[in-house]
Motif scaffolding. Structure first.
Motif, PDB file in Angstrom:
ATOM      1  N   ARG A 156       8.878  56.836  31.788  1.00 45.42           N
ATOM      2  CA  ARG A 156       8.051  56.180  32.821  1.00 45.42           C
ATOM      3  C   ARG A 156       7.704  57.183  33.926  1.00 45.42           C
ATOM      4  O   ARG A 156       7.894  56.923  35.115  1.00 45.42           O
ATOM      5  CB  ARG A 156       8.765  54.961  33.392  1.00 45.42           C
ATOM      6  CG  ARG A 156       7.832  53.925  34.001  1.00 45.42           C
ATOM      7  CD  ARG A 156       8.580  52.725  34.604  1.00 45.42           C
ATOM      8  NE  ARG A 156       9.252  51.936  33.617  1.00 45.42           N
ATOM      9  CZ  ARG A 156      10.536  51.584  33.683  1.00 45.42           C
ATOM     10  NH1 ARG A 156      11.244  51.929  34.720  1.00 45.42           N
ATOM     11  NH2 ARG A 156      11.082  50.878  32.730  1.00 45.42           N
ATOM     12  N   ARG A 169       3.727  53.424  33.519  1.00 43.71           N
ATOM     13  CA  ARG A 169       3.782  51.961  33.371  1.00 43.71           C
ATOM     14  C   ARG A 169       2.381  51.366  33.357  1.00 43.71           C
ATOM     15  O   ARG A 169       2.086  50.485  32.550  1.00 43.71           O
ATOM     16  CB  ARG A 169       4.581  51.388  34.549  1.00 43.71           C
ATOM     17  CG  ARG A 169       4.705  49.898  34.567  1.00 43.71           C
ATOM     18  CD  ARG A 169       5.622  49.442  35.701  1.00 43.71           C
ATOM     19  NE  ARG A 169       4.991  49.543  37.011  1.00 43.71           N
ATOM     20  CZ  ARG A 169       5.638  49.413  38.172  1.00 43.71           C
ATOM     21  NH1 ARG A 169       6.941  49.204  38.184  1.00 43.71           N
ATOM     22  NH2 ARG A 169       5.004  49.522  39.320  1.00 43.71           N
ATOM     23  N   THR A 420      14.914  51.818  45.098  1.00 45.10           N
ATOM     24  CA  THR A 420      15.432  52.024  43.751  1.00 45.10           C
ATOM     25  C   THR A 420      16.137  53.377  43.666  1.00 45.10           C
ATOM     26  O   THR A 420      15.795  54.305  44.410  1.00 45.10           O
ATOM     27  CB  THR A 420      14.301  51.932  42.712  1.00 45.10           C
ATOM     28  OG1 THR A 420      14.837  52.185  41.404  1.00 45.10           O
ATOM     29  CG2 THR A 420      13.201  52.956  42.969  1.00 45.10           C
ATOM     30  N   THR A 422      15.978  55.593  41.462  1.00 49.11           N
ATOM     31  CA  THR A 422      15.117  56.682  40.988  1.00 49.11           C
ATOM     32  C   THR A 422      13.684  56.191  40.887  1.00 49.11           C
ATOM     33  O   THR A 422      13.398  55.173  40.243  1.00 49.11           O
ATOM     34  CB  THR A 422      15.581  57.261  39.637  1.00 49.11           C
ATOM     35  OG1 THR A 422      14.585  58.188  39.173  1.00 49.11           O
ATOM     36  CG2 THR A 422      15.803  56.204  38.574  1.00 49.11           C
ATOM     37  N   GLY A 423      12.792  56.907  41.541  1.00 48.53           N
ATOM     38  CA  GLY A 423      11.376  56.556  41.470  1.00 48.53           C
ATOM     39  C   GLY A 423      10.731  57.056  40.199  1.00 48.53           C
ATOM     40  O   GLY A 423       9.827  56.430  39.668  1.00 48.53           O
ATOM     41  N   GLU A 424      11.249  58.205  39.677  1.00 47.74           N
ATOM     42  CA  GLU A 424      10.579  58.772  38.507  1.00 47.74           C
ATOM     43  C   GLU A 424      11.438  59.682  37.645  1.00 47.74           C
ATOM     44  O   GLU A 424      11.015  60.037  36.554  1.00 47.74           O
ATOM     45  CB  GLU A 424       9.322  59.535  38.937  1.00 47.74           C
ATOM     46  CG  GLU A 424       9.596  60.657  39.933  1.00 47.74           C
ATOM     47  CD  GLU A 424       8.307  61.366  40.362  1.00 47.74           C
ATOM     48  OE1 GLU A 424       7.288  60.676  40.474  1.00 47.74           O
ATOM     49  OE2 GLU A 424       8.352  62.579  40.579  1.00 47.74           O
ATOM     50  N   GLY A 426      14.349  58.975  36.260  1.00 42.41           N
ATOM     51  CA  GLY A 426      15.016  58.222  35.209  1.00 42.41           C
ATOM     52  C   GLY A 426      16.516  58.163  35.396  1.00 42.41           C
ATOM     53  O   GLY A 426      17.081  58.716  36.352  1.00 42.41           O
ATOM     54  N   ILE A 427      17.167  57.527  34.439  1.00 39.77           N
ATOM     55  CA  ILE A 427      18.604  57.251  34.508  1.00 39.77           C
ATOM     56  C   ILE A 427      19.407  58.262  33.697  1.00 39.77           C
ATOM     57  O   ILE A 427      20.396  58.810  34.186  1.00 39.77           O
ATOM     58  CB  ILE A 427      18.888  55.821  34.008  1.00 39.77           C
ATOM     59  CG1 ILE A 427      18.165  54.789  34.892  1.00 39.77           C
ATOM     60  CG2 ILE A 427      20.392  55.540  33.960  1.00 39.77           C
ATOM     61  CD1 ILE A 427      18.569  54.787  36.342  1.00 39.77           C
ATOM     62  N   LEU A 435      22.260  52.682  38.498  1.00 42.34           N
ATOM     63  CA  LEU A 435      21.448  51.613  37.910  1.00 42.34           C
ATOM     64  C   LEU A 435      22.238  50.308  37.876  1.00 42.34           C
ATOM     65  O   LEU A 435      21.721  49.237  38.198  1.00 42.34           O
ATOM     66  CB  LEU A 435      21.004  51.990  36.493  1.00 42.34           C
ATOM     67  CG  LEU A 435      20.278  50.883  35.708  1.00 42.34           C
ATOM     68  CD1 LEU A 435      19.004  50.433  36.417  1.00 42.34           C
ATOM     69  CD2 LEU A 435      19.956  51.339  34.291  1.00 42.34           C
TER      70      LEU A 435
ATOM     71  N   LYS B 193       7.348  51.978  42.780  1.00 38.71           N
ATOM     72  CA  LYS B 193       7.556  52.453  41.421  1.00 38.71           C
ATOM     73  C   LYS B 193       9.041  52.684  41.222  1.00 38.71           C
ATOM     74  O   LYS B 193       9.796  52.818  42.198  1.00 38.71           O
ATOM     75  CB  LYS B 193       6.741  53.716  41.149  1.00 38.71           C
ATOM     76  CG  LYS B 193       7.191  54.926  41.930  1.00 38.71           C
ATOM     77  CD  LYS B 193       6.298  56.128  41.639  1.00 38.71           C
ATOM     78  CE  LYS B 193       6.987  57.401  42.117  1.00 38.71           C
ATOM     79  NZ  LYS B 193       6.143  58.586  41.985  1.00 38.71           N
ATOM     80  N   SER B 194       9.463  52.720  39.985  1.00 37.91           N
ATOM     81  CA  SER B 194      10.872  52.918  39.672  1.00 37.91           C
ATOM     82  C   SER B 194      10.990  53.404  38.243  1.00 37.91           C
ATOM     83  O   SER B 194      10.237  52.977  37.373  1.00 37.91           O
ATOM     84  CB  SER B 194      11.636  51.599  39.845  1.00 37.91           C
ATOM     85  OG  SER B 194      12.967  51.758  39.389  1.00 37.91           O
ATOM     86  N   ALA B 195      11.933  54.303  38.017  1.00 38.88           N
ATOM     87  CA  ALA B 195      12.247  54.731  36.652  1.00 38.88           C
ATOM     88  C   ALA B 195      13.655  54.280  36.295  1.00 38.88           C
ATOM     89  O   ALA B 195      14.326  54.897  35.485  1.00 38.88           O
ATOM     90  CB  ALA B 195      12.101  56.249  36.532  1.00 38.88           C
ATOM     91  N   ALA B 196      14.090  53.196  36.926  1.00 42.73           N
ATOM     92  CA  ALA B 196      15.476  52.748  36.784  1.00 42.73           C
ATOM     93  C   ALA B 196      15.605  51.683  35.712  1.00 42.73           C
ATOM     94  O   ALA B 196      15.514  50.486  35.972  1.00 42.73           O
ATOM     95  CB  ALA B 196      15.981  52.232  38.127  1.00 42.73           C
TER      96      ALA B 196
END
Lengths: 467, 467
Positions: A156, A169, A420, A422-424, A426-427, A435, B193-196
């Motif tokens: 994403r 997205r 959040t 992480t905005g971009e 990822g986890i 998360l 936005k979020s990548a979570a």
């Protein structure tokens, strides 16, 4: 260095599995040390963790055949695009096979009249834009790295243009996905909107290879704007820069890019890219539209900046000047690392509602000021998203611990502000605990979905969800 | 009239379950015939199918308690907003309890500085916009009906403004959802936005109540544009009108609305809304932006229309003229039904890639010309989405059969052109077979997701997926 919590044993690559993969792929299945090592490390501080073999796939059907063999032998499967993940997404935590998709590099269809394209997962964003050059169209999502579009979908991705064009997205129309048992499905389609059933496309976008292997991606394209204009503006203090961003967004100026670099990052950029910007908090702007529209946007933004202690806008009007400006911005990560030769980067990002952006950034900068940590800040601030890079020596436990402490505080701060973790980025496995904290009881639902689609936990195990 | 294929027996509302629901809700649990009947029919041709009881909920916690009781007694649960679904989405095919969410009508938070809002599921779009009036903000998604925002999220609604502002898919930031076992989760959040983790928000958006009951919705808002301008333009033929749309989209004019009404629909609108437009294929336009921007957009669109046989643009500049214009457009469905007093409507929609829109519409019009079916056409054509209403007497099997035949042909045509079986009406149980055809092997994956989240098939059973 990073602790990997797991109870799942490491799978063994048996002779049978190896023979079947070699029969399928010939020398495109490799167990050589260097090849495995290359596929076990990403661009971050995470400890490299190589797979037991690497399969170089050329088609969806081949991916399906590889997955079928792995499923039979209960071997973990990790998809790999360009290896630019930042949270350990490609680490083979439980062994198994990495599927390298970079050979799936065909652009399958361009439909200029529909503003869409279908590519194989290994096509990178720069190559797509080169291919599109003569059509007058472009694909805007730009995470900095020349990542593969399959990887960008899987994580994403977003980046500098997301404030105007959205993230993956919003820009993935459809996918071809290989499921955990080797079945091939298509999700979404080419219609611009649909109310037809569950949004499986959005479920796979951002699932980081844990629900299926994305092999083809259908993307929205955009007309190259009639006019593009970029500018750089330094500020007396970071609050003024951030408040300029907030007001620009709130009044609805359709800015294409609005990037913040703090004074530490500007110093790094100047040194790395041989530039001579002021060493001060700085905004990089870009405006897209008609000639009149761009001028109108730029005047409005400049007026807002001036109210908040901004200096003159320094314009980059020629394409080559714009390219140099944005290349310098994109090289920010490498510029940060170059401040301390031999260091590694621990890049991290959070995203908060725009009204909380100034508080979140200022409190984070205060934390950094009270620490001895070198940590330049950049941000896609129009989305409320900003990044730090902790520039560290990962072999020094005290540095890792301090980065961890600062990171915990920043993520907790962002979550407390309605943001959040992480905005971009990822986890991966680097932010799984965050998360869980962010999602609360919804974290268990993610696990339910994972078990439904991957009952034997073979797809990129140990990432995103707990099973 | 409509065949309902099912093997699942109808659940019985036992005395115990009734007593528990009454103990929880008092007279807000009803088994009266008129109340049940009201909740068993939507706005379409589908045979009414009332539930065995209706629970009027006032809070997320109450929905959770109702679902917990239903889960214990294995009673189906159907969420209900305003009853404006078009594919039988609220029919109690297997009995059970309808949860009426219209009493959950509180606007929980408006954050003008973040351009977002959180509402309870029963708040309608018009009430939200009335509430927002003094903030200078608005919520653009407009499916015509004054639907509840929970229902709009659950059905992935869109409408006239989607060409510019997107659909519920793009505009829902987060949800509160009650799961099949009564657990309450929050998905998404307020970050832009979020990548979570997995995109559970997008999974519930469009799931039509089959995966969970949406009780709260966080939505993006937009600044009311500085300038708004609407116009109507009649065309010599429908091809010219459609080609005007295609070119307007292809050159990237950021039109806020671009609606097609065919000559049959224009005749209906004139009669129903006492207007005197030409009885010809007609486009309704709306432009949003700065004063200069709107003028620029309008001039570009007018030039394109003229090239394709469009007449003069008739402008509606005063707000009350614009309201009258769009009210007439929104009343199109009732205007269609009024062409034949006592009739019912079988509304249907498809969506195709914009390059195929002219072919899809012209072939569909040809089918209609060769039939005796009265079927006005309207469309959110900027998205490639158009609608027919078969104006029928559902008690006449030959009319139902003819509508079915025409509909099958139109949907098959749209799918063959790379489109979708519904752009915005949803699946319900009316289009399940088409969804299966469209999704292919992905249809089974939707079933896997359903079983994972609703193992006893209690949430709106018989809709969207087969289990």
């Amino acid at each position: 260095m990073t602790a990997i919590a797991t109870t799942q044993p490491r799978a063994a690559l048996t002779d049978d599995a190896r023979a079947e993969l070699t029969a399928l792929l010939g020398d495109r299945f490799s167990i050589s040390g260097p090849v495995r090592d290359h596929h076990g490390k990403d661009e971050s501080y995470h400890t490299p963790c190589p797979p037991d073999g690497v399969a170089f796939a050329r088609s969806t059907e081949e991916v399906s055949a590889i997955v079928t063999i792995c499923a039979k032998h209960k071997l973990p499967i990790i998809p790999f695009g360009t290896g630019t993940s930042l949270e350990g997404g490609i680490a083979a935590l439980h062994g198994g096979i990495t599927i390298d998709l970079s050979g799936m590099d065909r652009i399958l269809r361009v439909s200029p009249e529909d503003l869409d394209v279908t590519v194989q997962a290994g096509v990178t964003r720069k190559r797509l834009n080169e291919h599109l050059r003569d059509t007058g169209l472009f694909f805007p999502i730009d995470p900095g790295a020349d990542a593969s579009l399959g990887g960008m979908a899987a994580t994403r991705a977003s980046g500098t243009n997301a404030v105007r064009y959205g993230t993956m997205r919003e820009n993935v129309l459809g996918l071809t996905v290989v499921l955990a048992d080797g079945r091939i499905i298509k999700t979404g389609g080419r219609a611009r909107k649909s109310a037809a059933g569950y949004d499986l496309t959005r479920l796979f976008v951002g699932s980081e290879g844990t629900l299926g292997i994305i092999t083809e991606v259908t993307l929205k394209l955009y007309g190259i704007p009639e006019a593009i204009s970029s500018a750089v503006c330094a500020f007396q203090d970071i609050r003024g820069a951030v408040n300029t961003v907030i007001q620009t967004i709130q009044v609805g100026i359709p800015v294409a890019r609005i990037e913040l670099l703090d004074e530490v990052q500007m110093d790094a950029v100047n040194k790395y890219s041989k530039l001579s910007y002021a060493v001060a908090p700085t905004l990089f702007f870009e405006f897209h539209g008609t000639a009149a529209g761009v001028q109108e946007q730029a005047e409005m933004a400049a007026a807002i900046a001036q109210e908040h202690g901004g200096m003159e806008f320094a314009w980059a009007t020629r394409p080559e000047d714009r390219s140099r400006l944005w290349q310098a911005r994109h090289d920010g990560y490498y510029a940060a690392l170059a401040l301390r030769p031999g260091s590694k980067g621990w890049p991290t990002d959070v995203c908060v509602p725009i009204s909380r952006l100034a508080d979140c950034i200022l409190e984070t900068k205060k934390d950094l000021a009270e620490s001895n940590m070198l940590a330049p800040m950049v941000g896609h601030v129009g989305d409320g998203n900003f990044h730090l890079v902790y520039v560290i020596d990962p072999d020094k436990p005290e540095e890792m611990a301090e980065a961890q402490r600062l990171n915990d505080r920043m993520v907790s701060r962002a979550l407390a502000m309605g943001g959040t973790c992480t905005g971009e980025h990822g986890i991966g496995y680097g932010k799984m605990a965050f998360l869980e904290q962010e999602a609360g009881d919804a974290f268990a639902v993610m696990g339910d979905v994972k078990r439904a689609l991957d009952p034997h936990n073979l797809l990129n195990p140990g990432k995103v969800v707990r099973v």
